[in-house]
Scaffold this active site. Structure first.
Site, mmCIF file in Angstrom:
data_model
loop_
_atom_site.group_PDB
_atom_site.id
_atom_site.type_symbol
_atom_site.label_atom_id
_atom_site.label_comp_id
_atom_site.label_asym_id
_atom_site.label_seq_id
_atom_site.Cartn_x
_atom_site.Cartn_y
_atom_site.Cartn_z
ATOM 1 N N HIS A 117 0.839 -1.197 0.000
ATOM 2 C CA HIS A 117 0.000 0.000 0.000
ATOM 3 C C HIS A 117 0.879 1.254 0.000
ATOM 4 O O HIS A 117 0.610 2.203 -0.738
ATOM 5 C CB HIS A 117 -0.933 0.016 1.215
ATOM 6 C CG HIS A 117 -2.121 -0.861 1.087
ATOM 7 N ND1 HIS A 117 -2.041 -2.237 1.163
ATOM 8 C CD2 HIS A 117 -3.435 -0.570 0.895
ATOM 9 C CE1 HIS A 117 -3.258 -2.747 1.030
ATOM 10 N NE2 HIS A 117 -4.121 -1.759 0.858
ATOM 11 N N HIS A 161 1.408 -3.491 9.315
ATOM 12 C CA HIS A 161 2.829 -3.393 8.977
ATOM 13 C C HIS A 161 3.612 -2.772 10.116
ATOM 14 O O HIS A 161 3.066 -2.098 10.981
ATOM 15 C CB HIS A 161 3.030 -2.514 7.733
ATOM 16 C CG HIS A 161 2.588 -3.161 6.472
ATOM 17 N ND1 HIS A 161 3.326 -4.106 5.823
ATOM 18 C CD2 HIS A 161 1.465 -2.987 5.734
ATOM 19 C CE1 HIS A 161 2.683 -4.495 4.732
ATOM 20 N NE2 HIS A 161 1.539 -3.838 4.668
#
Length: 185
Positions: A117, A161
């Site tokens: 992303h 993340h």
């Protein structure tokens, strides 16, 4: 005996960096996760998902909006997908343990490094910044960069993340945009 000691020091340094990254990431997640509306974080997540962004960009190709740079953009998105997948398969870093089910999103892979992303949104922001068409529209460029930064931060806040994953993804996205502009004109 010296090579073993050097290897141990290298491994120890690497382990300390990974441990620090995990601790900082968990602290950020814990401190800010509940203070930002989950719906906003999910909106940012979905806005940068390849399953959304690529079909949207591809659909522009079949409209009258078609611009000369659209092919570069589409190729750049594919390059991003390829590079992120390659790097993830090499490093195989597990995602944070404090969101084991990746709720509420559906995870495509189980690896964390780098953030796809973050690479995608920084590719888009860099790409828009490099386009002559938008050079005079500072508000649009600022808006795209703001979206890129917020989306990247949401990756840590959602527990998807670690901070280093996002930083590596951001760097990768900028490099991909430079590559696309340099070699695909």
């Amino acid at each position: 005996m010296a090579p073993t000691t050097a290897a141990t020091k290298s491994t120890s340094f690497h382990h300390r960096i990974i441990t620090l990254d995990a601790a900082v990431s968990k602290s950020i997640h814990t401190l800010f996760h509940t203070s930002i509306p989950g719906s906003l974080l999910l909106l940012l997540e979905y806005s940068a998902d390849f399953r959304f962004s690529f079909p949207l960009a591809l659909s522009l190709y079949f409209t009258s909006v078609r611009r000369p740079y659209l092919i570069q953009f589409l190729v750049g998105l594919l390059v991003d997908l390829l590079f992120v997948g390659l790097v993830k398969s090499i490093f195989r870093r597990s995602r944070p343990l404090y969101n084991p089910d990746m709720k509420p999103a559906v995870s495509i892979d189980h690896f964390s490094f780098p953030s796809g992303h973050a690479s995608r949104v920084f590719f888009v922001a860099s790409f828009v910044s490099l386009l002559d068409d938008f050079s005079g529209n500072c508000w649009l460029v600022l808006g795209v960069w703001t979206w890129a930064v917020l989306t990247s931060c949401s990756r840590v806040l959602l527990g998807r993340h670690f901070v280093s994953d996002v930083l590596a993804g951001a760097c990768l996205g900028v490099l991909e945009a430079a590559f696309v502009f340099r070699f695909l004109k």
